[in-house]
Design a protein around this motif. Structure first.
Motif, PDB file in Angstrom:
ATOM      1  N   ASP A  88       1.183  -1.281  -0.327  1.00 50.71           N
ATOM      2  CA  ASP A  88      -0.262   0.141  -0.184  1.00 50.71           C
ATOM      3  C   ASP A  88       0.858   1.000   0.295  1.00 50.71           C
ATOM      4  O   ASP A  88       2.088   1.423   0.103  1.00 50.71           O
TER       5      ASP A  88
ATOM      6  N   GLY B 186      -4.358   6.431   5.935  1.00 55.22           N
ATOM      7  CA  GLY B 186      -4.700   4.986   6.117  1.00 55.22           C
ATOM      8  C   GLY B 186      -4.579   4.320   4.736  1.00 55.22           C
ATOM      9  O   GLY B 186      -4.439   3.443   4.901  1.00 55.22           O
TER      10      GLY B 186
ATOM     11  N   PHE C 146      -2.964 -10.574   9.357  1.00 57.37           N
ATOM     12  CA  PHE C 146      -2.084  -9.614   8.801  1.00 57.37           C
ATOM     13  C   PHE C 146      -1.013  -8.582   8.958  1.00 57.37           C
ATOM     14  O   PHE C 146      -0.941  -8.283  10.295  1.00 57.37           O
TER      15      PHE C 146
ATOM     16  N   ASN D 273      -1.542  -6.685  12.214  1.00 58.93           N
ATOM     17  CA  ASN D 273      -3.486  -5.996  12.235  1.00 58.93           C
ATOM     18  C   ASN D 273      -3.860  -7.550  12.247  1.00 58.93           C
ATOM     19  O   ASN D 273      -3.792  -8.109  11.876  1.00 58.93           O
TER      20      ASN D 273
ATOM     21  N   ARG E  84      -7.197  -7.626  11.012  1.00 59.59           N
ATOM     22  CA  ARG E  84      -8.646  -6.893  10.337  1.00 59.59           C
ATOM     23  C   ARG E  84      -7.538  -7.120   9.084  1.00 59.59           C
ATOM     24  O   ARG E  84      -6.345  -7.192   8.957  1.00 59.59           O
TER      25      ARG E  84
ATOM     26  N   GLY F   3      -6.178  -5.352   5.704  1.00 58.42           N
ATOM     27  CA  GLY F   3      -5.563  -4.241   5.363  1.00 58.42           C
ATOM     28  C   GLY F   3      -6.438  -3.622   4.170  1.00 58.42           C
ATOM     29  O   GLY F   3      -7.405  -4.335   3.364  1.00 58.42           O
ATOM     30  N   ASP F   4      -6.602  -2.172   4.488  1.00 56.88           N
ATOM     31  CA  ASP F   4      -7.450  -0.977   3.751  1.00 56.88           C
ATOM     32  C   ASP F   4      -6.632   0.055   3.491  1.00 56.88           C
ATOM     33  O   ASP F   4      -5.438   0.800   3.600  1.00 56.88           O
ATOM     34  N   PRO F   5      -6.709   0.330   1.690  1.00 64.47           N
ATOM     35  CA  PRO F   5      -6.804  -0.636   0.281  1.00 64.47           C
ATOM     36  C   PRO F   5      -5.994  -1.599  -0.313  1.00 64.47           C
ATOM     37  O   PRO F   5      -6.663  -2.125  -1.042  1.00 64.47           O
ATOM     38  N   GLU F   6      -5.570  -2.650   0.796  1.00 66.83           N
ATOM     39  CA  GLU F   6      -4.993  -4.161   0.513  1.00 66.83           C
ATOM     40  C   GLU F   6      -6.053  -4.954   0.021  1.00 66.83           C
ATOM     41  O   GLU F   6      -6.115  -5.597  -1.189  1.00 66.83           O
TER      42      GLU F   6
HETATM   43  N1  GLY Z   1      -3.412   0.173   4.762  1.00 66.16           N
HETATM   44  C1  GLY Z   1      -2.792  -0.142   5.880  1.00 66.16           C
HETATM   45  C2  GLY Z   1      -3.882  -0.275   7.097  1.00 66.16           C
HETATM   46  O1  GLY Z   1      -5.041  -0.986   6.552  1.00 66.16           O
HETATM   47  O2  GLY Z   1      -3.207  -0.501   8.369  1.00 66.16           O
END
Ligand code: GLY
Length: 420
Positions: A212, A226, A269, A285, A287, A289-292
């Protein structure tokens, strides 16, 4: 199956999009969801912080599976609450979610499980932390122990920057109690990648990889966000390296959690760097990833739902996921000002004239009476596409970006072009 997804961002839209394609779905709802998710699932107005409200919704919906997207409800014990009611949950318990909610917990687990990670020291006294930093010098990484909305990590190039980070976290308490303890860590210099694995308490199933783009500005400049975009796969992760990541990072973590009486179920993650001597764990993490996730889901060629259910039921042994050999790219469109205060409320047009092959994931949108979609968040849309090469995927995703319009929209122009 009757499925409830918790969350309302781009990650949850991507998960709902993948789950909605499953022939096993009898009913799909999402709390609170967003206008994009509403095209695939019934959105229920229950906030992600309302543990009792979500438990009541899961009972009312007779959910066979609840998929929890963001970390905050996991850290607040939503998975435990739902399991008390006998509901299968994709997501770790509050105790297991400490892998993300406490940096000290994560580093301690990594040390005990022999997971390669940067050297570190833990402080709950600002004076001791400052003395340590002055003695060891820079560069150095200062991490607030608790959840700090992605802002608790400072990569300090100078001792003065590190001192300022200690002051902010421990004395000014800009992150509240999350900064009462800090981890002071050696800097790692390898390329950063995001690796994901499903875990069922005992076994792990690695997913595809991604990278990301964390900074707001072109060329990786400006404040941390983020995530302004992503691509999958992550080129530095060869099949041999993926095997090492599973063997040296995911498996020991899940086995250690089980041995500690906190079996880990859900997605793990790993943010890691690829160093000359192999992968090193930066952070876990609990949960997706966002935006992965938006880029990952575009490449998934198997039904996601049985895999999520198997992780929730402790039964991953027979699950195998197939992935497209294509590359995928997600470009985030944000409101001007993000990650600081944003100009919001712009009307979004063009979503009905996206080029073929472009998928849009909503994050910070609101539907008005009359059907207009307005940009109400920081990160607003993820524009995603796949292609035979990363360059092709990137070109198509940016054609999608060009087709979307709202006053105040910004996005990086270099997603998937260069390093992060
Ligand atoms: N893209 C990194 C996260 O979701 O923490």
């Amino acid at each position: 199956m009757r499925v409830l997804v918790v969350g309302g961002g781009g990650r949850e839209h991507a998960l709902v999009w993948a789950i909605a394609a499953s022939p096993l779905v009898e009913r799909l709802c999402c709390a609170p969801g967003n206008p994009g998710i509403a095209a695939e699932a019934d959105c229920m107005p229950v906030a992600t912080g309302d543990v009792e409200g979500l438990a009541a919704l899961a009972r009312q919906e007779r959910a066979d599976l609840v998929v929890i997207g963001p970390e905050a409800p996991l850290a607040a014990g939503l998975a435990d609450r739902l399991r008390q009611d006998g509901i299968a949950v994709f997501g770790p318990s509050r105790a297991a979610a400490q892998l993300e909610s406490s940096k000290v917990f994560m580093k301690d687990l990594a040390r005990r499980a022999g997971i390669p990670t940067a050297g570190f020291a833990v402080f709950d006294d600002a004076g001791a932390a400052l003395a340590h930093i002055r003695a060891r010098g820079a560069p150095v990484v200062v991490k607030a122990d608790g959840l700090a909305a992605g802002k608790g990590v400072t990569v300090a190039v100078t001792v003065e920057d590190a001192e300022a980070a200690i002051h902010a976290a421990m004395i000014e308490r800009v992150f509240g109690e999350a900064g009462a303890r800090v981890v002071v860590e050696d800097c790692l210099f390898g390329e950063e990648v995001s690796a994901f694995a499903l875990a069922d308490g005992e076994r792990v199933l690695m997913l595809e990889t991604a990278q990301d783009y964390k900074r707001a500005g072109e060329g990786g400049t400006g404040p941390n966000t983020g995530g302004m975009g992503s691509h999958s796969p992550a080129p530095p992760i060869t099949p041999a390296l993926a095997t090492r990541i599973k063997r040296e990072i995911f498996l020991p973590a899940v086995q250690q959690m089980a041995a500690d009486g906190m079996p880990y179920q859900g997605v793990l993650f790993a943010g890691l760097t690829v160093e000359e001597d192999g992968p090193k764990l930066l952070e876990f993490n609990v949960r997706f990833g966002d935006p992965e996730t938006q880029a990952l889901m575009l490449r998934l060629r198997s039904d996601l739902l049985p895999a999520l259910a198997a992780a929730a039921e402790g039964n991953l042994a027979h699950i195998d996921l197939r992935w497209s050999a294509e590359a995928s790219v997600c470009v985030v469109m944000a409101n001007r000002g993000y990650p600081g205060p944003c100009e919001t409320g712009g009307r979004i047009t063009g979503l009905n004239r996206l080029p073929e092959g472009v998928t849009v994931f909503h994050a910070g949108t609101t539907a008005c009476t009359g059907g207009d979609i307005v940009a109400t968040g920081g990160r607003v849309l993820g524009i995603a596409a796949a292609g035979a090469t990363r360059a092709e995927a990137r070109a198509l995703a940016y054609r999608g970006v060009d087709a979307v319009d709202w006053p105040g929209a910004v996005c990086r122009q270099d997603i998937a072009q260069t390093g992060t």
